[in-house]
Design a protein around this motif. Structure first.
Motif, short mmCIF file in Angstrom:
data_model
loop_
_atom_site.label_atom_id
_atom_site.label_comp_id
_atom_site.label_asym_id
_atom_site.label_seq_id
_atom_site.Cartn_x
_atom_site.Cartn_y
_atom_site.Cartn_z
N LEU A 95 -46.13 -25.06 47.81
CA LEU A 95 -45.38 -26.32 47.80
C LEU A 95 -43.90 -26.08 47.50
O LEU A 95 -43.04 -26.81 48.00
CB LEU A 95 -45.93 -27.28 46.74
CG LEU A 95 -47.26 -27.92 47.00
CD1 LEU A 95 -47.65 -28.75 45.79
CD2 LEU A 95 -47.21 -28.77 48.25
N PHE A 96 -43.63 -25.10 46.69
CA PHE A 96 -42.27 -24.88 46.21
C PHE A 96 -41.61 -23.63 46.82
O PHE A 96 -40.53 -23.25 46.40
CB PHE A 96 -42.28 -24.78 44.68
CG PHE A 96 -42.90 -25.99 44.03
CD1 PHE A 96 -42.33 -27.24 44.17
CD2 PHE A 96 -44.08 -25.88 43.30
CE1 PHE A 96 -42.91 -28.36 43.59
CE2 PHE A 96 -44.66 -27.00 42.71
CZ PHE A 96 -44.07 -28.24 42.87
N ARG A 97 -42.27 -23.06 47.80
CA ARG A 97 -41.72 -21.88 48.46
C ARG A 97 -40.45 -22.27 49.21
O ARG A 97 -40.39 -23.29 49.88
CB ARG A 97 -42.74 -21.30 49.45
CG ARG A 97 -42.26 -20.07 50.15
CD ARG A 97 -43.39 -19.38 50.89
NE ARG A 97 -44.10 -20.27 51.77
CZ ARG A 97 -44.12 -20.13 53.10
NH1 ARG A 97 -43.46 -19.16 53.68
NH2 ARG A 97 -44.81 -20.96 53.83
N GLU A 98 -39.42 -21.46 49.07
CA GLU A 98 -38.17 -21.70 49.78
C GLU A 98 -38.27 -21.09 51.16
O GLU A 98 -38.70 -19.97 51.34
CB GLU A 98 -37.00 -21.13 49.01
CG GLU A 98 -36.81 -21.83 47.68
CD GLU A 98 -35.62 -21.31 46.90
OE1 GLU A 98 -34.67 -20.80 47.54
OE2 GLU A 98 -35.63 -21.43 45.68
N TRP A 99 -37.90 -21.88 52.15
CA TRP A 99 -38.01 -21.43 53.53
C TRP A 99 -36.76 -20.71 53.87
O TRP A 99 -36.28 -20.24 54.65
CB TRP A 99 -38.25 -22.62 54.46
CG TRP A 99 -39.52 -23.32 54.08
CD1 TRP A 99 -39.64 -24.35 53.22
CD2 TRP A 99 -40.84 -23.00 54.49
NE1 TRP A 99 -40.96 -24.72 53.08
CE2 TRP A 99 -41.72 -23.89 53.87
CE3 TRP A 99 -41.37 -22.05 55.36
CZ2 TRP A 99 -43.08 -23.87 54.08
CZ3 TRP A 99 -42.72 -22.03 55.54
CH2 TRP A 99 -43.57 -22.93 54.91
#
Length: 99
Positions: A95-99
């Motif tokens: 959910l909080f992974r940076e793309w």
């Protein structure tokens, strides 16, 4: 929203007059914690079965159900759809992974 809760002939262009089965509240830096808690309590009181409170700054999700204490999950934990969205599972870190 479970399909069996939608009345026959429902006009999907109209606002649905009931609570969702699952609600997701994303907390922003400007949100007052008491306001968020009040909103979640209202959503549950209206009939939602499950509320996920996503806290991006803390990288956690708090699980809320009526009549149960909240459960805070961290990045190594998984969101589970429980009996509301059977079979759904997602690692919170995603959910909080940076793309």
């Amino acid at each position: 929203m479970r399909a069996e809760r939608i009345p026959p002939g429902y006009d999907y262009q109209e606002y649905f007059p009931g609570a969702p089965d699952l609600a997701v509240e994303v907390v922003s830096i400007s949100d007052d914690p008491h306001d968020v808690a009040d909103k979640i309590a209202l959503i549950l009181a209206a009939g939602a079965r499950l509320v996920w409170e996503a806290r991006p700054l803390r990288r956690t999700v708090v699980i809320h159900r009526l009549g149960r204490p909240p459960i805070e999950l961290g990045e190594r934990d998984y969101l589970d759809g429980e009996d509301v969205v059977p079979g759904f599972s997602l690692e919170i870190a995603e959910l909080f992974r940076e793309w």
